[in-house]
Design an enzyme around this catalytic site. Structure first.
Site, PDB file in Angstrom:
ATOM      1  N   ARG A 116       0.840  -1.196   0.000  1.00  0.00           N
ATOM      2  CA  ARG A 116       0.000   0.000   0.000  1.00  0.00           C
ATOM      3  C   ARG A 116       0.877   1.248   0.000  1.00  0.00           C
ATOM      4  NH1 ARG A 116      -4.457   0.889   3.683  1.00  0.00           N
ATOM      5  NH2 ARG A 116      -2.978   0.715   5.406  1.00  0.00           N
ATOM      6  N   LYS A 181       3.222  -9.738  10.486  1.00  0.00           N
ATOM      7  CA  LYS A 181       2.442  -9.790   9.239  1.00  0.00           C
ATOM      8  C   LYS A 181       2.769 -11.071   8.470  1.00  0.00           C
ATOM      9  CE  LYS A 181       1.426  -6.554   5.541  1.00  0.00           C
ATOM     10  NZ  LYS A 181       1.056  -5.155   5.378  1.00  0.00           N
ATOM     11  N   ARG A 314      -2.381   1.914  14.399  1.00  0.00           N
ATOM     12  CA  ARG A 314      -1.270   1.513  15.275  1.00  0.00           C
ATOM     13  C   ARG A 314      -1.819   1.294  16.678  1.00  0.00           C
ATOM     14  NH1 ARG A 314       0.729   0.570  11.334  1.00  0.00           N
ATOM     15  NH2 ARG A 314       2.257   1.669  10.099  1.00  0.00           N
TER      16      ARG A 314
END
Ligand code: ATP
Ligand code: BTN
Length: 319
Positions: A116, A181, A314
């Site tokens: 992104r 991730k 976050r």
């Protein structure tokens, strides 16, 4: 170079002479190609005097026929590239060439894999899945609402089904194990979203990757989490089937049809977070998502909804 790789992929020893004969080139030409394989694809090739050359580990390459055989009810044509800049970029080029959707673009590696906001997606050869599904959307905006969240849910379910423990979601479309991730999703759109458009659903899943110094945040892979090596053809087939299932639910019932399931799997539900939008930061508590996939936050005691591709979430230090 690809033919040489196919000869070596069994992980056994092959003599320079046999490789040269199979390729119809001299032994020194074989040697050059081997060096190219190591340099370009980051593969490790052992050379043992008297025995020949051997890949450090056997390779299973992506195979569209095998993927089709493993998922007969998914009839999306699959194009596999040995090396490409980005499967999303190739998918967009294919749309321009009027390739009929739906179809899938897969690659063994990406030289300019994109995340992104112009970030880089690290994409080494034959270790992971780089998958772009192209859909033609005619139903207008409703068919696009929450689509990237639906894709995240489908990816998460595939990983769970294949035995990866602890997988969950982070709004808007990260698939994580704990804070690490394991998969990322990038949707790109061409055409008129209010009328007819094409959407590229780009999915990167870390499958057998064990090292990636270039990734500048916490990450993991299916192999690191489960201790097993995964067959990427099997994974690509299962991913197609799962996407089919979730996209059908979304098409029929809209995002509301999967909203509750998404919230149940949101790792940061109820957590104190900061929502970053460029230089702006909004602090709040995650309440969930709404029927369009927007994030619901409690900010100063008031519920507010946020959506948009440029937003990042976050965890707050005090959460
Ligand atoms: P967000 O901005 O939503 O919080 P993010 O920080 O994960 O998400 P993204 O833009 O979604 O950022 O993803 C791109 C980032 O993913 C890169 O900046 C890099 O840190 C990381 N990354 C790149 N390649 C990989 C990979 N193969 N596996 C895991 N992470 C990767
Ligand atoms: C992110 O988390 O930032 C999204 C990462 C998306 C990566 C996938 S890999 C297949 C497809 N092709 C790309 O160039 N990007 C997506």
């Amino acid at each position: 170079m690809l033919t040489l790789l196919k000869l070596l992929k069994d992980g056994r020893f092959h003599s320079g002479q046999a490789l040269g004969a199979a390729l119809g080139v001299s032994r020194s030409a074989v040697w050059k190609q081997l060096q190219q394989l190591e340099a370009e694809l980051g593969l490790s090739i052992h050379k043992v005097r008297g025995r020949g050359y051997q890949l450090a580990a056997p390779l299973t390459l992506l195979d569209p026929l095998e993927i089709g055989r493993l998922a007969p009810s998914c009839d999306w044509p699959v194009l596999v590239f040995h090396s490409i800049d980005s499967t999303n970029a190739e998918a967009l080029r294919a749309i321009e060439r009027h390739q009929a959707a739906p179809f899938v673009v897969l690659a063994e590696r990406q030289t300019a894999g994109r995340g992104r906001r112009g970030r880089k997606w690290v994409s080494p050869f034959a270790e992971n899945i780089y998958y772009s599904l192209v859909l033609r959307i005619e139903g207008g905006m409703r068919q696009l609402e929450g689509l990237s969240l639906v894709v995240g849910l489908a990816v998460m379910q595939v990983l769970r089904e294949l035995g990866v423990p602890g997988v969950g979601l982070k709004w808007p479309n990260d698939v994580l194990v704990g804070q690490k991730k394991i998969a990322g999703i990038l949707l790109e759109l061409v055409g008129d979203p209010a009328d007819v458009c094409h959407v590229v659903l780009g999915i990167g899943i870390n499958v057998n990757m064990q090292m990636a110094d270039e990734v500048d945040q916490q990450w993991t892979s299916m192999r690191l989490e489960s201790g097993r090596v995964f067959d990427r053809n099997h994974l690509a087939a299962e991913l197609g089937l799962m996407l089919q299932k979730y996209l059908a639910r979304h098409q029929i019932g809209g995002f509301s049809a999967v909203r509750a399931e998404w919230e149940q799997n949101h790792l940061w539900q109820g957590r104190a977070v900061s929502l970053i939008a460029g230089v702006n930061q909004i602090d709040g508590e995650v309440l969930g998502i709404d029927g369009q996939g927007a994030l619901r936050l409690k900010v100063d005691g008031v519920e507010k909804a946020f959506s948009g591709g440029e937003l990042s979430l976050r965890l707050r230090n005090d959460s």
